[in-house]
Design a protein around this motif. Sequence first.
Motif, PDB file in Angstrom:
ATOM      1  N   ALA A   1       0.839  -1.202   0.000  1.00  0.00           N
ATOM      2  CA  ALA A   1       0.000   0.000   0.000  1.00  0.00           C
ATOM      3  C   ALA A   1       0.873   1.252   0.000  1.00  0.00           C
ATOM      4  CB  ALA A   1      -0.929  -0.010   1.214  1.00  0.00           C
ATOM      5  N   VAL A   2       1.929   1.257   0.789  1.00  0.00           N
ATOM      6  CA  VAL A   2       2.850   2.407   0.818  1.00  0.00           C
ATOM      7  C   VAL A   2       3.526   2.573  -0.543  1.00  0.00           C
ATOM      8  CG1 VAL A   2       5.010   3.260   1.820  1.00  0.00           C
ATOM      9  CG2 VAL A   2       3.215   2.372   3.315  1.00  0.00           C
ATOM     10  N   ALA A   3       3.933   1.459  -1.169  1.00  0.00           N
ATOM     11  CA  ALA A   3       4.574   1.535  -2.490  1.00  0.00           C
ATOM     12  C   ALA A   3       3.600   2.091  -3.526  1.00  0.00           C
ATOM     13  CB  ALA A   3       5.072   0.151  -2.909  1.00  0.00           C
ATOM     14  N   LEU A   4       2.335   1.640  -3.496  1.00  0.00           N
ATOM     15  CA  LEU A   4       1.323   2.160  -4.423  1.00  0.00           C
ATOM     16  C   LEU A   4       1.060   3.647  -4.184  1.00  0.00           C
ATOM     17  CD1 LEU A   4      -1.245  -0.765  -4.638  1.00  0.00           C
ATOM     18  CD2 LEU A   4       0.288   0.060  -6.430  1.00  0.00           C
ATOM     19  N   LEU A   5       1.003   4.047  -2.923  1.00  0.00           N
ATOM     20  CA  LEU A   5       0.794   5.451  -2.590  1.00  0.00           C
ATOM     21  C   LEU A   5       1.953   6.307  -3.104  1.00  0.00           C
ATOM     22  CD1 LEU A   5      -0.922   7.586  -1.110  1.00  0.00           C
ATOM     23  CD2 LEU A   5       0.469   7.117   0.913  1.00  0.00           C
TER      24      LEU A   5
ATOM     25  N   VAL B   1       1.727   9.281  -5.867  1.00  0.00           N
ATOM     26  CA  VAL B   1       2.142  10.653  -5.549  1.00  0.00           C
ATOM     27  C   VAL B   1       3.323  11.099  -6.413  1.00  0.00           C
ATOM     28  CG1 VAL B   1       3.197  12.074  -3.739  1.00  0.00           C
ATOM     29  CG2 VAL B   1       1.236  10.636  -3.200  1.00  0.00           C
ATOM     30  N   LEU B   2       4.283  10.208  -6.628  1.00  0.00           N
ATOM     31  CA  LEU B   2       5.506  10.601  -7.325  1.00  0.00           C
ATOM     32  C   LEU B   2       5.439  10.446  -8.842  1.00  0.00           C
ATOM     33  CD1 LEU B   2       8.152   9.130  -4.863  1.00  0.00           C
ATOM     34  CD2 LEU B   2       7.349  11.485  -5.031  1.00  0.00           C
ATOM     35  N   ALA B   3       4.515   9.627  -9.348  1.00  0.00           N
ATOM     36  CA  ALA B   3       4.484   9.402 -10.791  1.00  0.00           C
ATOM     37  C   ALA B   3       3.136   9.775 -11.408  1.00  0.00           C
ATOM     38  CB  ALA B   3       4.820   7.949 -11.105  1.00  0.00           C
ATOM     39  N   TRP B   4       2.057   9.216 -10.902  1.00  0.00           N
ATOM     40  CA  TRP B   4       0.775   9.380 -11.565  1.00  0.00           C
ATOM     41  C   TRP B   4       0.260  10.822 -11.501  1.00  0.00           C
ATOM     42  CZ3 TRP B   4      -1.562   6.777 -15.077  1.00  0.00           C
ATOM     43  CH2 TRP B   4      -2.890   7.057 -15.382  1.00  0.00           C
TER      44      TRP B   4
ATOM     45  N   ARG C   1      -1.080  16.096 -14.124  1.00  0.00           N
ATOM     46  CA  ARG C   1      -0.954  17.558 -14.187  1.00  0.00           C
ATOM     47  C   ARG C   1      -0.306  17.989 -15.493  1.00  0.00           C
ATOM     48  NH1 ARG C   1       0.576  17.155  -8.612  1.00  0.00           N
ATOM     49  NH2 ARG C   1       2.741  17.180  -9.303  1.00  0.00           N
ATOM     50  N   ASP C   2       0.748  17.294 -15.900  1.00  0.00           N
ATOM     51  CA  ASP C   2       1.425  17.639 -17.154  1.00  0.00           C
ATOM     52  C   ASP C   2       0.514  17.421 -18.353  1.00  0.00           C
ATOM     53  OD1 ASP C   2       3.670  18.368 -15.786  1.00  0.00           O
ATOM     54  OD2 ASP C   2       4.804  16.541 -16.237  1.00  0.00           O
TER      55      ASP C   2
END
Length: 168
Positions: free
Chosen positions: A34-38, A42-45, A50-51
């Motif tokens: 769950a932490v890895a998915l979060l 946050v860091l990729a998706w 936004r871009d």
Amino acid sequence: MSATMPVGRRERLARWWELRSRRERSALLLAAAAVALLLLWVLAWQPLQRDTERLERQLAEQRMAMATASRSADEIARLAQTAPAPAGGDARTAIEGALARLALKPISGVERLDADRWRLSFDAIAFESLTALLEALQRDAGVRAVEVSVTARVEPGQVRAEATLARS
């Protein structure tokens, strides 16, 4: 007496893992996933989203600018086709005619520099008169200023001016 060797981090972690029950291990693996998915979200998706939105807005703006530029280019082409042909004849005669209409007298008349260029020099001329002369020459005679030197005089609105003119 037996010597004890320092236990490394990896060995301590392996020992700690072995002391956990099967249910605790499953819960820890699930929490780590769950932490890895979060972190992935946050860091990729989110930055990708936004871009993508920003690029879509920019694309729409650029398409509008392109449409405006295309309309302007079409209008310029239409105006170029309907523009009156420049006045034929001698450019010197056209320059002298414009000077006479505006009641202006250059210092040494209209000087011919070469086949396509003429020079006008004024010791004192109203700046408005100079701009009116240059505009009239370009509009009516097809002669444009290619070089202009203007120096302010003490009298308000008066300038010393030299202009080099050429056929458009």
